[in-house]
Structure formats: structure tokens, C-alpha cells
Design an enzyme around this catalytic site. Sequence first.
Site, PDB file in Angstrom:
ATOM      1  N   HIS A 269       2.140   3.951   4.639  1.00  0.00           N
ATOM      2  CA  HIS A 269       2.239   4.362   3.216  1.00  0.00           C
ATOM      3  C   HIS A 269       3.678   4.687   2.801  1.00  0.00           C
ATOM      4  O   HIS A 269       3.902   5.511   1.918  1.00  0.00           O
ATOM      5  CB  HIS A 269       1.394   5.624   2.939  1.00  0.00           C
TER       6      HIS A 269
ATOM      7  N   THR B 161      -2.675  -1.824  -2.418  1.00  0.00           N
ATOM      8  CA  THR B 161      -1.413  -2.530  -2.672  1.00  0.00           C
ATOM      9  C   THR B 161      -1.683  -4.034  -2.669  1.00  0.00           C
ATOM     10  O   THR B 161      -2.428  -4.540  -1.845  1.00  0.00           O
ATOM     11  CB  THR B 161      -0.372  -2.172  -1.598  1.00  0.00           C
TER      12      THR B 161
ATOM     13  N   LEU C 257      -0.563  -3.942   4.287  1.00  0.00           N
ATOM     14  CA  LEU C 257      -0.422  -3.407   2.931  1.00  0.00           C
ATOM     15  C   LEU C 257      -1.588  -2.451   2.757  1.00  0.00           C
ATOM     16  O   LEU C 257      -2.704  -2.754   3.177  1.00  0.00           O
ATOM     17  CB  LEU C 257      -0.516  -4.535   1.902  1.00  0.00           C
ATOM     18  N   ASP C 258      -1.344  -1.302   2.126  1.00  0.00           N
ATOM     19  CA  ASP C 258      -2.431  -0.354   1.861  1.00  0.00           C
ATOM     20  C   ASP C 258      -3.555  -1.056   1.122  1.00  0.00           C
ATOM     21  O   ASP C 258      -3.337  -2.053   0.445  1.00  0.00           O
ATOM     22  CB  ASP C 258      -1.965   0.787   0.947  1.00  0.00           C
ATOM     23  N   LYS C 259      -4.709  -0.434   1.184  1.00  0.00           N
ATOM     24  CA  LYS C 259      -5.890  -1.014   0.537  1.00  0.00           C
ATOM     25  C   LYS C 259      -5.619  -1.396  -0.922  1.00  0.00           C
ATOM     26  O   LYS C 259      -5.975  -2.483  -1.369  1.00  0.00           O
ATOM     27  CB  LYS C 259      -7.040   0.002   0.608  1.00  0.00           C
TER      28      LYS C 259
END
Length: 239
Positions: free
Chosen positions: A189, A111, A107-109
Site C-alpha cells: 500500500h 487500484t 496492485l491493491d484490490k
Amino acid sequence: GMRPTERLDKVHSDAGVASRSEIRKMIRSGRILVDGVPANSPESRIDRDAVRILADGKPVNTSRFRYCLMNKPAGVLSVTEDRKQDTVLDLLDETQRKLGLFPVGRLDKDTRGLLLLTNDGDLAHRVISPASGVAKIYIAEVDGIPDEEDVKAFAEGLVLKDGLHCLPAKLELTGGNSCRVTVMEGKYHQVKRMLASRGKPVLQLQRTAIGGLRLDDSLREGTCRELKEEELCKIFNSK
């Protein structure tokens, strides 16, 4: 045939209970029971799937593979190490940290939400591979109001500016500036880029499900717990 046996001290250190030297001390003072009998040597060989071990009266999880569910907060990276920034492994407790867990996909930073951690590479591959058909579900809050045109574009499979082809995905309008997005793949992303390509940049993103496994509402952000067996099955069975 006979199942392979392993040294008692190895099974223990795999379980994150204690280091091998600590285990030796525990055995000497009778604090480790194997099927109710005090263990007599760190070298004694056991079948980890067939014995019940207690350390200081507490059951030891001797499973080779471990599966954890984390409610990831914003602001941490889904990688195993980074020199400058906090990663999801920094959120684990001492025992969990010794299990060799890694995040399944990322998961993105910024998210939040459902993240699986495991030491089982085969399972991780199956969860991530689009061929397995495991859906990942996100709730997005965007700048703008998603509409039926967006729904149609997602269903057809978007092509992003840099030529990245996205598999058909499901966009559901949930009212106002929020929507639910279901994807079968997890390219870099991806959900953010898909929404941005429709002129609806993401303000907040949370993953709520992987297959039939939903984020547990009682799990505080930044905490992690072991999956129950029936939850593990739900990943690949979304009924």
C-alpha cells in the site's frame, strides 16, 4: 552445443493449447504440423526454440516464458488464488489460464491499471527489486490539494508512522486534487500510505507505467494481452 529437446506433447501443454490427451488425438488426426510436416507421435522430441508448430492451422507460441500486460480493474486481487474474492487470474481466458502466469508485484484490490503477469520468476524479481531501478508510475486522485511541500517531502524520502522508510520518490502536481507519483519500490500500500502521511488520502489510484512500458489505452479494463518483444525491453529501458 546441442540444445535440449522436449517432448512435443509437453511443449504443447506448456503453451496452453490443449491437454496431453487432447494433443494425442490432434496428432492422430493430422492436425498438428511441425515445420510443415504432420507430427507423428506425442513423444517425438523437438527443439522448441527452432521449430514452427501449427495446431489446426494456427501458430503455437512455444516460448517457455510468457509475458502478459493486463489493464487491471478495481475490485480484484493481485494474487494467484483466493477462496472468497476474484483474483486477476479469474480474468484470463482459458489458454492464458494454463500458462502458469502470476502477477509481478501487486496492485491493491481497488487500484487499477498496468499489471504484468508472467511465468518467469527471474524477470518478476528484477522488476520488483529497487536495485534494478525500474520506476512505477501512478496517477492519484486525493482528498485535498497536493502542494510543493508534499513534493519536497516525497523527494527527501518519507518515514511513515510505523517507522517504514520510503526511498525518495517523485511527486508531480498535475492540477487540482490529482498528482503523479513515481516510486522505485512497491511496499505494501506504499503510494496510498505516503500520500495519507501527508494528509492527502487517496480516493483513486491507477498505475500507468512500469519502466518505459506504458499502459496501453486500447486495452479494455479487465483484459490482458501478450507483450511484444520490444515492449518487454522497455520495462528496463525507459528512454
